[in-house]
Every structure is written in structure tokens, then in C-alpha cells.
Design an enzyme around this catalytic site. Structure first.
Site, mmCIF file in Angstrom:
data_model
loop_
_atom_site.group_PDB
_atom_site.id
_atom_site.type_symbol
_atom_site.label_atom_id
_atom_site.label_comp_id
_atom_site.label_asym_id
_atom_site.label_seq_id
_atom_site.Cartn_x
_atom_site.Cartn_y
_atom_site.Cartn_z
ATOM 1 N N ASP A 19 -1.284 4.930 30.557
ATOM 2 C CA ASP A 19 -0.490 4.097 29.647
ATOM 3 C C ASP A 19 -1.280 3.785 28.376
ATOM 4 O O ASP A 19 -0.734 3.790 27.272
ATOM 5 C CB ASP A 19 -0.061 2.805 30.340
ATOM 6 N N ARG A 22 -1.420 6.952 26.195
ATOM 7 C CA ARG A 22 -0.145 7.139 25.486
ATOM 8 C C ARG A 22 -0.031 6.163 24.318
ATOM 9 O O ARG A 22 0.317 6.557 23.201
ATOM 10 C CB ARG A 22 1.032 6.949 26.442
ATOM 11 N N HIS A 46 2.728 -0.376 36.085
ATOM 12 C CA HIS A 46 2.669 1.037 35.698
ATOM 13 C C HIS A 46 4.003 1.722 35.961
ATOM 14 O O HIS A 46 4.063 2.842 36.446
ATOM 15 C CB HIS A 46 1.531 1.738 36.444
ATOM 16 N N MET A 96 -2.175 13.050 33.155
ATOM 17 C CA MET A 96 -2.624 12.228 34.283
ATOM 18 C C MET A 96 -4.064 12.573 34.657
ATOM 19 O O MET A 96 -4.880 11.689 34.931
ATOM 20 C CB MET A 96 -1.712 12.406 35.498
#
Length: 181
Positions: A19, A22, A46, A96
Site C-alpha cells: 500500500d 502504491r 489492507h 507484492m
């Protein structure tokens, strides 16, 4: 872990680095900066609206109301964007992996004694009414040394915070119920 008597809240962390990555990328694009020069604090959980990027805390950044809305929602639902781009044939596995690498690298640095390692993580704490909450954490040789406060929220962020808390608490309870089965 609790049932086995080995639970240690300083060693169990939910990785919310994806997160943060991003949010950093989206802010950098919006402001014309390098993502390496951005460190957005992302709090909450999340999943969807439980992800709350604190754009008001990014030094020297200015956002229109429209940009704030777009950046917030894009951070919250960035995974959906990737799945859609792949036409449902995959997810954000590479990002990820990158986020896992960054988180792990920082934990290892802290375990080796490097000072000042702070990164957001989803940990047990009492900063909010949620028993688990993503917030900046100071890492050291033994894991999470200190759960740090997340600072002042703008009015915009406070509205998202109030909206996300019931959802986050439901998600936590769902996890607790699953473990208790």
C-alpha cells in the site's frame, strides 16, 4: 500462535508495504517526483477502504480535491486495477514480491542493529479502537520496538478514518473467529 503459547506481538506484523509503494508511486506521478523521494504513511488495514494513505503528511506536496479522491481510491483499490489490466488472469504478484522484499530488507537491517528503521506495519496496538492497526513502527533487533502514532489527520482523512473503522473492526473479528474455530 496464542494457542501454542508463542505469540509475540513484537514479531507478528502484517506487511502493508504494498500500500505504501502504491501511494508513493501515485504521489510521485502526480507531483512529478521520483518514487524514491516519497514516503507516504498508510494506516488502517489492507483491504479496500481500510487502507488510508495520509497524503496531507507528504512534505511539499499539494493536491486538488479531485486528485486527493483519485489518489486515495487508487491506493485503496490498486490491486483491482492490476487484475482488471490482466483481464482477470492474474494479480499484482511482482509488486507484492517487491513490497515483501522491501519490508524484509528493513527488518533484517534492524535485526543487524541498524538504527532508525521505521516502516508501516499492521500490528497489535492500542492507538485506535481496533486491536490491530497499520501505523508506522520502529523496528529493532527484537522486532517492533515501538508502535508510533500516525500524526494529525486532515478533515478529508478523518472522514475516511471514521468510514473505515467499522469495516476494519469487522475484518479483525472475522479473523479472530476463523482462528477460534
Amino acid at each position: 500462535l496464542k494457542k501454542a503459547g508463542v505469540y509475540d506481538k513484537t514479531k507478528l506484523c502484517g506487511v502493508t508495504t504494498l500500500d505504501v509503494c502504491r501511494a508513493n508511486t501515485f504521489v510521485a506521478e502526480n507531483q512529478g517526483w521520483s518514487p524514491d523521494d516519497v514516503d507516504v504513511t498508510v494506516i488502517g488495514g489492507h483491504a479496500g477502504i481500510t487502507i488510508l494513505p495520509l497524503f496531507s503528511q507528504v512534505p511539499n506536496a499539494t493536491f486538488s480535491d479531485e486528485d486527493l479522491d483519485k489518489l486515495t481510491v487508487r491506493t485503496q483499490f490498486g490491486g483491482d486495477e492490476v487484475v482488471k489490466a490482466k483481464a482477470g488472469a492474474g494479480s499484482a504478484t511482482l509488486s507484492m514480491a517487491y513490497a515483501g522484499y522491501l519490508f524484509t530488507e528493513n527488518v533484517l537491517k534492524a535485526m543487524r542493529g541498524e538504527e532508525g528503521i521505521v516502516q508501516c506495519a499492521y500490528v497489535e496496538n492500542d492507538l485506535t479502537d481496533a486491536s490491530y492497526f497499520a501505523t508506522p513502527c520502529k523496528f529493532g533487533k527484537g522486532g517492533v520496538e515501538e508502535v508510533l502514532p500516525f500524526g494529525e489527520l486532515s478533515a478529508y482523512e478523518k472522514a475516511w478514518f471514521d468510514k473505515m473503522m467499522p469495516d476494519l473492526q469487522k475484518q479483525i473479528q472475522k479473523g479472530v473467529d476463523f482462528v477460534d474455530k
